[in-house]
Design an enzyme around this catalytic site. Structure first.
Site, PDB file in Angstrom:
ATOM      1  N   ASN A   1      -1.736   9.108 -12.142  1.00  0.00           N
ATOM      2  CA  ASN A   1      -1.762  10.326 -11.342  1.00  0.00           C
ATOM      3  C   ASN A   1      -1.242   9.956  -9.959  1.00  0.00           C
ATOM      4  O   ASN A   1      -1.725   9.002  -9.353  1.00  0.00           O
ATOM      5  CB  ASN A   1      -3.188  10.872 -11.205  1.00  0.00           C
ATOM      6  CG  ASN A   1      -3.820  11.175 -12.552  1.00  0.00           C
ATOM      7  OD1 ASN A   1      -3.143  11.621 -13.465  1.00  0.00           O
ATOM      8  ND2 ASN A   1      -5.107  10.948 -12.663  1.00  0.00           N
TER       9      ASN A   1
ATOM     10  N   HIS B   1       0.814  -1.213   0.000  1.00  0.00           N
ATOM     11  CA  HIS B   1       0.000   0.000   0.000  1.00  0.00           C
ATOM     12  C   HIS B   1       0.851   1.268   0.000  1.00  0.00           C
ATOM     13  O   HIS B   1       0.497   2.258  -0.634  1.00  0.00           O
ATOM     14  CB  HIS B   1      -0.943   0.005   1.213  1.00  0.00           C
ATOM     15  CG  HIS B   1      -1.851   1.191   1.281  1.00  0.00           C
ATOM     16  ND1 HIS B   1      -3.004   1.297   0.522  1.00  0.00           N
ATOM     17  CD2 HIS B   1      -1.770   2.342   1.997  1.00  0.00           C
ATOM     18  CE1 HIS B   1      -3.600   2.447   0.777  1.00  0.00           C
ATOM     19  NE2 HIS B   1      -2.870   3.099   1.670  1.00  0.00           N
TER      20      HIS B   1
ATOM     21  N   HIS C   1      -0.994   2.898  -8.210  1.00  0.00           N
ATOM     22  CA  HIS C   1      -1.787   2.394  -9.325  1.00  0.00           C
ATOM     23  C   HIS C   1      -1.848   3.436 -10.432  1.00  0.00           C
ATOM     24  O   HIS C   1      -1.532   4.613 -10.234  1.00  0.00           O
ATOM     25  CB  HIS C   1      -3.207   2.049  -8.871  1.00  0.00           C
ATOM     26  CG  HIS C   1      -4.075   3.253  -8.605  1.00  0.00           C
ATOM     27  ND1 HIS C   1      -3.910   4.059  -7.494  1.00  0.00           N
ATOM     28  CD2 HIS C   1      -5.103   3.800  -9.324  1.00  0.00           C
ATOM     29  CE1 HIS C   1      -4.798   5.048  -7.532  1.00  0.00           C
ATOM     30  NE2 HIS C   1      -5.522   4.913  -8.620  1.00  0.00           N
TER      31      HIS C   1
ATOM     32  N   GLN D   1      -4.142   4.004 -14.490  1.00  0.00           N
ATOM     33  CA  GLN D   1      -5.394   3.694 -15.152  1.00  0.00           C
ATOM     34  C   GLN D   1      -5.180   3.581 -16.664  1.00  0.00           C
ATOM     35  O   GLN D   1      -4.164   4.039 -17.194  1.00  0.00           O
ATOM     36  CB  GLN D   1      -6.447   4.768 -14.858  1.00  0.00           C
ATOM     37  CG  GLN D   1      -6.791   4.910 -13.390  1.00  0.00           C
ATOM     38  CD  GLN D   1      -7.891   5.931 -13.162  1.00  0.00           C
ATOM     39  OE1 GLN D   1      -9.020   5.772 -13.619  1.00  0.00           O
ATOM     40  NE2 GLN D   1      -7.553   6.995 -12.449  1.00  0.00           N
TER      41      GLN D   1
ATOM     42  N   HIS E   1      -2.993   3.961  -2.875  1.00  0.00           N
ATOM     43  CA  HIS E   1      -2.290   2.744  -3.282  1.00  0.00           C
ATOM     44  C   HIS E   1      -1.618   2.974  -4.642  1.00  0.00           C
ATOM     45  O   HIS E   1      -2.194   3.626  -5.521  1.00  0.00           O
ATOM     46  CB  HIS E   1      -3.294   1.589  -3.385  1.00  0.00           C
ATOM     47  CG  HIS E   1      -2.659   0.247  -3.446  1.00  0.00           C
ATOM     48  ND1 HIS E   1      -2.564  -0.588  -2.349  1.00  0.00           N
ATOM     49  CD2 HIS E   1      -2.063  -0.420  -4.469  1.00  0.00           C
ATOM     50  CE1 HIS E   1      -1.956  -1.705  -2.707  1.00  0.00           C
ATOM     51  NE2 HIS E   1      -1.636  -1.624  -3.987  1.00  0.00           N
TER      52      HIS E   1
END
Length: 367
Positions: A181, A141, A194, A196, A192
């Site tokens: 972002n 995380h 990540h 897109q 977390h």
């Protein structure tokens, strides 16, 4: 790399991208979830000839959950998340609150059905689909992409490559956009690590403008605009930040953001799926280097946006060139670059940092 495909409880697709020595992924999503959104709407802006995505259900998307409630962490005992497994390397799944959703998309154009009235062709709108996916870089995380090993970043790249190829095959998808972002300063509500992916049923306004410029340049000179810009920056040298055998990173001559770096493969390709094995191997070290320099800029985990620009699926394949644009919204320590009226209303940027000075500072921040 090994891939494992499965479905979440509401039918959304999920794909694990694992190193070859990782354990098999067999866990099932046993949550009870509400039905997926029926779809989003596209509304045509006749002044800019552009499509606007309208998806009211996104108002309910997850907003700054605590680490214990993070939906992108692996599932634990009594705590199911979006990822059924108790561990993973990289995972991609359909967004639960997508800007584009519904059935398989059909290509959209300005001839979309208009609302009845006395002005045919205006106020056009239509139901649309497309697809929005989430890419989780790590099960940790508190991690960040820059903190991952080159092998792990290479696995993220492999996922981007595969998703670009797979999404480009969906009927009606016109452009695939992979991006990240990082930081609440740019609107991130899930901390977390990540990114897109958007699969649009139209070509985005920025890409349409770039294609027009590249086409006009070729008409005038007979050459490719992206080839010539990369060559000119490499010859000038003063804005080059880093390079290796396959990639060149430079601050653009007309940078719009105070600290902005463009990363180009030295061989022009249309999209991520067209990268060769050497280019894929050489990407992770230089990208991690750039991200580390950004974090050294202000002595903190610098907020940034990282955007892959790819040619559309069906047009501009020979005119445009794959490249990544990395920039931060910070202009100095503790000060943000706000997009005020000139930038937001007119798309006319003013930069407070001279690009050559930004490049010099980033060069000095080498590991």
């Amino acid at each position: 790399m090994r891939t494992t495909k499965t479905r979440l409880a509401d039918g959304r697709e999920l794909v694990y991208y694992d190193h070859d020595d990782s354990p098999p992924r067999t866990a099932r999503d046993r949550r009870e979830l509400p039905p997926r959104p029926a779809g989003s709407d596209l509304r045509h802006d006749p002044f800019l000839d552009a499509w606007v995505m309208v998806a009211a259900y996104r108002q309910e998307r997850t907003f700054f959950p605590s680490p214990e409630e993070c939906p992108l962490c692996p599932s634990g005992e009594g705590r199911p998340t979006e990822i059924p497994e108790s561990d993973y390397d990289v995972v991609v799944f359909e967004n639960r609150f997508p800007a584009l959703a519904g059935d398989e998309p059909t290509r959209v154009g300005a001839d979309a059905p208009a609302a009845p009235g006395a002005f045919p062709g205006l106020l056009a709108s239509r139901h649309s689909a497309g697809r929005c996916e989430v890419v989780c870089y790590s099960p940790r995380h508190e991690a960040s992409l820059v903190e991952l090993s080159s092998d792990d970043v290479g696995l993220v790249l492999a996922a981007w490559v595969d998703r670009t190829a797979r999404l480009s095959e969906i009927p009606g998808v016109e452009q695939v956009f992979c991006f990240e972002n990082r930081g609440s300063e740019v609107g991130v509500t899930l901390q977390h690590p990540h990114g897109q992916i958007y699969a649009y049923p139209f070509v985005t306004p920025r890409t349409s403008r770039a294609l027009q410029a590249a086409t006009a340049y070729h008409r005038r000179t007979g050459r490719n605009l992206y080839d010539d810009v990369l060559a000119a920056e490499r010859v000038a040298g003063e804005r080059v930040v880093a390079e290796n055998g396959s990639w060149t990173a430079f601050v653009p001559h007309a940078a719009r953001w105070p600290y902005e770096v463009h990363l180009y493969p030295n061989r022009r390709v249309a999209d991520l799926a067209a990268l060769g094995a050497r280019e894929r191997d050489d990407f992770a070290p230089i990208y991690r280097d750039l991200l580390a320099r950004f974090d050294r800029l202000f002595g903190l985990r610098t907020p940034y946006m990282s955007a892959w620009h790819q040619a559309p699926v069906r047009e501009g394949r020979d005119a445009l060139a794959l490249h990544l644009e990395l920039f931060t919204v910070m202009r100095s320590a503790g000060r943000l670059k706000y997009l005020a009226s000139s930038e937001s209303a007119m798309d006319a940027f003013a930069n407070d940092v001279v690009p050559e000075a930004a490049a010099e500072k980033l060069r000095a921040l080498a590991p």
